[in-house]
Design an enzyme around this catalytic site. Structure first.
Site, PDB file in Angstrom:
ATOM      1  N   ASN A   9      10.001  -7.226 -50.531  1.00 42.58           N
ATOM      2  CA  ASN A   9      11.111  -6.482 -51.122  1.00 42.58           C
ATOM      3  C   ASN A   9      12.399  -7.034 -50.512  1.00 42.58           C
ATOM      4  OD1 ASN A   9      13.020  -4.668 -51.971  1.00 42.58           O
ATOM      5  ND2 ASN A   9      12.151  -2.889 -50.900  1.00 42.58           N
ATOM      6  N   TRP A  10      13.092  -7.820 -51.294  1.00 45.54           N
ATOM      7  CA  TRP A  10      14.292  -8.484 -50.765  1.00 45.54           C
ATOM      8  C   TRP A  10      15.481  -7.528 -50.651  1.00 45.54           C
ATOM      9  CZ3 TRP A  10      14.663 -13.865 -53.711  1.00 45.54           C
ATOM     10  CH2 TRP A  10      13.508 -14.616 -53.427  1.00 45.54           C
ATOM     11  N   LYS A  11      15.361  -6.351 -51.246  1.00 45.33           N
ATOM     12  CA  LYS A  11      16.449  -5.365 -51.248  1.00 45.33           C
ATOM     13  C   LYS A  11      17.745  -6.017 -51.774  1.00 45.33           C
ATOM     14  CE  LYS A  11      13.990  -2.864 -47.711  1.00 45.33           C
ATOM     15  NZ  LYS A  11      14.019  -1.974 -46.555  1.00 45.33           N
ATOM     16  N   HIS A  53      11.246   3.981 -53.788  1.00 45.53           N
ATOM     17  CA  HIS A  53      11.527   3.518 -52.427  1.00 45.53           C
ATOM     18  C   HIS A  53      12.466   4.512 -51.749  1.00 45.53           C
ATOM     19  CE1 HIS A  53      13.015   1.124 -49.098  1.00 45.53           C
ATOM     20  NE2 HIS A  53      11.952   0.354 -49.254  1.00 45.53           N
ATOM     21  N   GLU A  69      15.041   4.101 -49.990  1.00 48.93           N
ATOM     22  CA  GLU A  69      16.487   3.825 -50.044  1.00 48.93           C
ATOM     23  C   GLU A  69      17.109   4.380 -51.325  1.00 48.93           C
ATOM     24  OE1 GLU A  69      16.109  -0.252 -48.842  1.00 48.93           O
ATOM     25  OE2 GLU A  69      15.761   0.375 -46.780  1.00 48.93           O
ATOM     26  N   GLU A  79       5.515   4.137 -46.598  1.00 48.40           N
ATOM     27  CA  GLU A  79       6.625   3.581 -45.831  1.00 48.40           C
ATOM     28  C   GLU A  79       7.305   4.698 -45.037  1.00 48.40           C
ATOM     29  OE1 GLU A  79       7.978  -0.476 -47.604  1.00 48.40           O
ATOM     30  OE2 GLU A  79       9.321   1.131 -48.221  1.00 48.40           O
ATOM     31  N   GLY A 113      13.397  -1.096 -41.362  1.00 44.29           N
ATOM     32  CA  GLY A 113      14.569  -1.816 -40.883  1.00 44.29           C
ATOM     33  C   GLY A 113      14.912  -1.528 -39.439  1.00 44.29           C
ATOM     34  N   SER A 162       8.948  -2.421 -41.017  1.00 39.93           N
ATOM     35  CA  SER A 162       8.967  -3.352 -39.872  1.00 39.93           C
ATOM     36  C   SER A 162       7.671  -4.159 -39.747  1.00 39.93           C
ATOM     37  CB  SER A 162       9.289  -2.614 -38.566  1.00 39.93           C
ATOM     38  OG  SER A 162      10.595  -2.065 -38.626  1.00 39.93           O
ATOM     39  N   GLY A 180      10.085  -5.873 -45.954  1.00 45.19           N
ATOM     40  CA  GLY A 180      11.515  -5.994 -46.195  1.00 45.19           C
ATOM     41  C   GLY A 180      12.083  -7.215 -45.498  1.00 45.19           C
ATOM     42  N   GLY A 181      12.676  -6.998 -44.329  1.00 47.85           N
ATOM     43  CA  GLY A 181      13.393  -8.057 -43.617  1.00 47.85           C
ATOM     44  C   GLY A 181      12.607  -9.357 -43.463  1.00 47.85           C
TER      45      GLY A 181
HETATM   46  P1  13P Z   1      11.528  -3.658 -43.320  1.00 47.24           P
HETATM   47  O1  13P Z   1      10.294  -4.534 -43.379  1.00 47.24           O
HETATM   48  O2  13P Z   1      12.787  -4.424 -43.242  1.00 47.24           O
HETATM   49  O3  13P Z   1      11.385  -2.599 -42.272  1.00 47.24           O
HETATM   50  O4  13P Z   1      11.592  -2.889 -44.734  1.00 47.24           O
HETATM   51  C1  13P Z   1      10.465  -2.255 -45.206  1.00 47.24           C
HETATM   52  C2  13P Z   1      10.716  -1.816 -46.600  1.00 47.24           C
HETATM   53  O5  13P Z   1      11.490  -0.927 -46.842  1.00 47.24           O
HETATM   54  C3  13P Z   1      10.006  -2.535 -47.654  1.00 47.24           C
HETATM   55  O6  13P Z   1      10.148  -1.913 -48.891  1.00 47.24           O
END
Ligand code: 13P
Length: 273
Positions: free
Chosen positions: A9-11, A96, A98, A184, A190, A230, A251-252
């Site tokens: 997930n590149w956000k 998600h 966010e 999640e 993050g 994470s 994510g990251g």
């Molecule tokens: P991180 O891997 O950056 O913690 O993000 C997880 C996430 O929200 C994936 O959708």
């Protein structure tokens, strides 16, 4: 046996040139090397066309990060399931934290009023899931997760059960076995603070047993539950070897080809290759 699914997930990261470069790097590491694992990336909407072009001939799939439940019309700023399909997506992330306005890393300038209107709630996630299933051709990844204060209050399991049940309200039994969920924990997103693997496995099991209560044991056995929050190259093996964790939503670490490829390589089916 449930096939491991690793999603990036590149956000809100990546201009088109960044997306092109990242996919080129990912393909150099992953093409011909994903047998037994489903791998996909979810770039921002603006980079989907570039990503689709660059993924041609690759087994790496393409997903959207969100959608809307209406097919078309006066819904400024929204993207329908059929638009995602038209853009080459075969997956979509739903609910998600966010877009639910729930952040692992505090956003001091997001006031309570802003957060309350951020986007998703259980009811919209349910509508979106129904729209995605009605459209066909898109694999939904339904996210659930508790905040730190919900965990500290001892409400983790009830939050997960409530979000899972609400997402599935009115969903036909025949659609359920193919669904993918992502557990999640918001506090792990993050933050670099991964959920301990045994606990992540336990809560993924809560998602599964909630599906079982609603749709029976065979549906519970069939649904896949990812862990997200994470996930890194160095904790992926511990997480992915757990019985109730069928993949990762990353994510990251999905923004670095080497890190993402190492997470894919940690998938249990890959270890014997
Ligand atoms: P991180 O891997 O950056 O913690 O993000 C997880 C996430 O929200 C994936 O959708």
């Amino acid at each position: 046996m449930r096939k491991t699914i690793i999603a990036g997930n590149w956000k809100m990261n990546g201009l088109r040139a960044d997306a092109a470069a990242l996919i080129t790097d990912l393909r150099a590491k992953l093409d011909g090397n994903t047998d037994g694992v489903e791998v996909l990336v979810c770039p921002p909407f603006t980079a989907l066309a570039t990503a689709e072009e660059r993924l041609k001939g690759s087994a790496i799939g393409l997903g959207g990060q969100n959608t809307f439940w209406k097919e078309k019309g006066a819904y400024t700023g929204q993207i329908s399931p059929s638009m995602l399909k038209d853009a080459g997506c075969t997956y979509v992330i739903l609910g998600h934290s966010e877009p639910r306005g729930r952040f692992g890393v505090p956003e001091p300038d997001f006031t309570p009023e802003i957060l309350a209107h951020f986007g998703d709630c259980d009811a919209t996630v349910n509508r979106k899931l129904k729209a995605v299933l009605a459209a066909g051709g898109l694999q939904p990844i339904i996210c659930v997760g508790e905040t730190l204060s919900e965990r500290q209050a001892g409400n983790t399991d009830s939050v997960i059960q409530t979000q899972t049940r609400a997402a599935l309200d009115g969903i036909a039994p025949e659609s359920v076995p193919a669904l993918v969920f992502a557990y999640e924990p918001v506090w792990a997103i993050g933050t670099g603070e991964v959920c301990e693997a045994g606990e992540a496995d336990r809560v993924c099991g809560v998602v599964r047993s909630t599906v079982g209560e609603l749709y029976g044991e065979s549906a519970a056995d069939a649904v896949r539950v990812q862990y997200g929050g994470s996930v890194k190259a160095d904790n992926a093996l511990d997480l992915l070897s757990r019985p109730n964790i069928d993949g990762a939503l990353v994510g990251g670490a999905s923004l670095k080809a080497g890190d993402f490829a190492a997470i894919v390589a940690a998938a249990p089916e890959r270890q014997s290759v």
